[in-house]
Write an enzyme that holds these catalytic residues in place. Structure first.
Site, PDB file in Angstrom:
ATOM      1  N   LYS A  44       0.853  -1.187   0.000  1.00  0.00           N
ATOM      2  CA  LYS A  44       0.000   0.000   0.000  1.00  0.00           C
ATOM      3  C   LYS A  44       0.894   1.244   0.000  1.00  0.00           C
ATOM      4  O   LYS A  44       1.756   1.403   0.882  1.00  0.00           O
ATOM      5  CB  LYS A  44      -0.855  -0.020   1.273  1.00  0.00           C
ATOM      6  CG  LYS A  44      -2.333   0.190   1.025  1.00  0.00           C
ATOM      7  CD  LYS A  44      -3.109  -0.014   2.304  1.00  0.00           C
ATOM      8  CE  LYS A  44      -4.398   0.771   2.253  1.00  0.00           C
ATOM      9  NZ  LYS A  44      -5.157   0.656   3.504  1.00  0.00           N
TER      10      LYS A  44
HETATM   11  O1  G3P Z   1      -7.957   1.445   5.324  1.00  0.00           O
HETATM   12  C1  G3P Z   1      -8.274   2.658   4.773  1.00  0.00           C
HETATM   13  C2  G3P Z   1      -9.677   3.179   5.037  1.00  0.00           C
HETATM   14  O2  G3P Z   1     -10.604   2.168   4.790  1.00  0.00           O
HETATM   15  C3  G3P Z   1      -9.852   3.889   6.348  1.00  0.00           C
HETATM   16  O3  G3P Z   1     -11.190   4.082   6.693  1.00  0.00           O
HETATM   17  O4  G3P Z   1     -12.917   4.737   8.340  1.00  0.00           O
HETATM   18  O5  G3P Z   1     -10.515   5.356   8.752  1.00  0.00           O
HETATM   19  O6  G3P Z   1     -11.824   6.488   6.981  1.00  0.00           O
HETATM   20  P1  G3P Z   1     -11.632   5.219   7.754  1.00  0.00           P
END
Ligand code: G3P
Length: 220
Positions: free
Chosen positions: A83
């Protein structure tokens, strides 16, 4: 559409893997930090579950550091997708890693132009963060629609991995748009299964089943 868990919790991953609906896992530094254990230990345990796609993020911000971490992660386990954040350095690192056959998930994508760039440098996955856009009063699902349109027009092979999913309607909308993957927390994946009419229906069936007379057992 493939369904991924957005977590570094090995117990959550094992639980969902057993159901047969899980296709992959995405992690990020924040999710790994929540586990309170060394990154390599957590990553090894996740990979040992047998998940075919496990995204693990670099923390370097310069090209050389990203390449070094990317090479290390790619060697760590065959399921790993590296990533890399959407920055100028990230684009260069992605181009170089992709040209070596290392699969990259370009992350922290918030615009269709960024997604276009991710595809141009050969990323395997692009991760638009739709929930964080919604948080800013921008429609995250519209971003997925734009990326789908652009990738379709040019025949890009980069898979759209919808991230920052906050609720089941995000998953539904992503699926209707033909997104390749949605990654979500355990709580959202559990909600995909649930429906109150399923629970009520099952309770009624089981209650009615009590009224069915049983044959007498015993005797030859
Ligand atoms: O892993 C990346 C992403 O899915 C993070 O989500 O909920 O922290 O915006 P969030």
């Amino acid at each position: 559409m493939k369904l991924f868990l957005d977590t570094a919790s090995v117990s959550e991953i094992r639980q969902m893997w057993a159901t047969g609906i899980l296709d992959g896992v995405t992690t990020n530094p924040s999710l790994v930090a929540k586990e309170g254990r060394p990154f390599e230990t957590v990553l090894r345990e996740i990979c040992e579950v047998g998940i075919p796609s496990v995204s693990a993020e670099v923390t370097a911000t310069e090209v050389d550091g990203m390449l070094a971490e990317g090479h290390r992660l790619a060697k760590f386990h065959p399921a790993i997708y590296v990533k890399i954040p959407m920055t100028v350095a990230g684009l260069e690192a992605t181009k170089r890693l992709s040209s070596e056959g290392i699969r990259v998930n370009m992350t922290l994508v918030f615009s269709a132009n960024q997604a276009l760039l991710a595809a141009k440098v050969g990323a395997s996955y692009v991760s638009p963060f739709i929930g964080r856009l919604d948080d800013q009063s921008q429609d995250g699902i519209e971003l997925v629609r734009d990326i789908r349109t652009i990738y379709g027009q040019y025949g890009f092979k980069t898979e759209i991995l919808v991230a920052s999913v906050r609720h089941p309607v995000h998953v539904l909308e992503a699926a209707k748009l033909g997104a390749d993957i949605a990654t979500m927390p355990m709580a959202v994946m559990e909600k995909l299964v649930q429906h109150p009419l399923t629970d009520l229906g099952l309770a009624k069936f089981l209650k009615d089943w009590q009224k069915v007379p049983h044959e007498k057992s015993g005797g030859a």
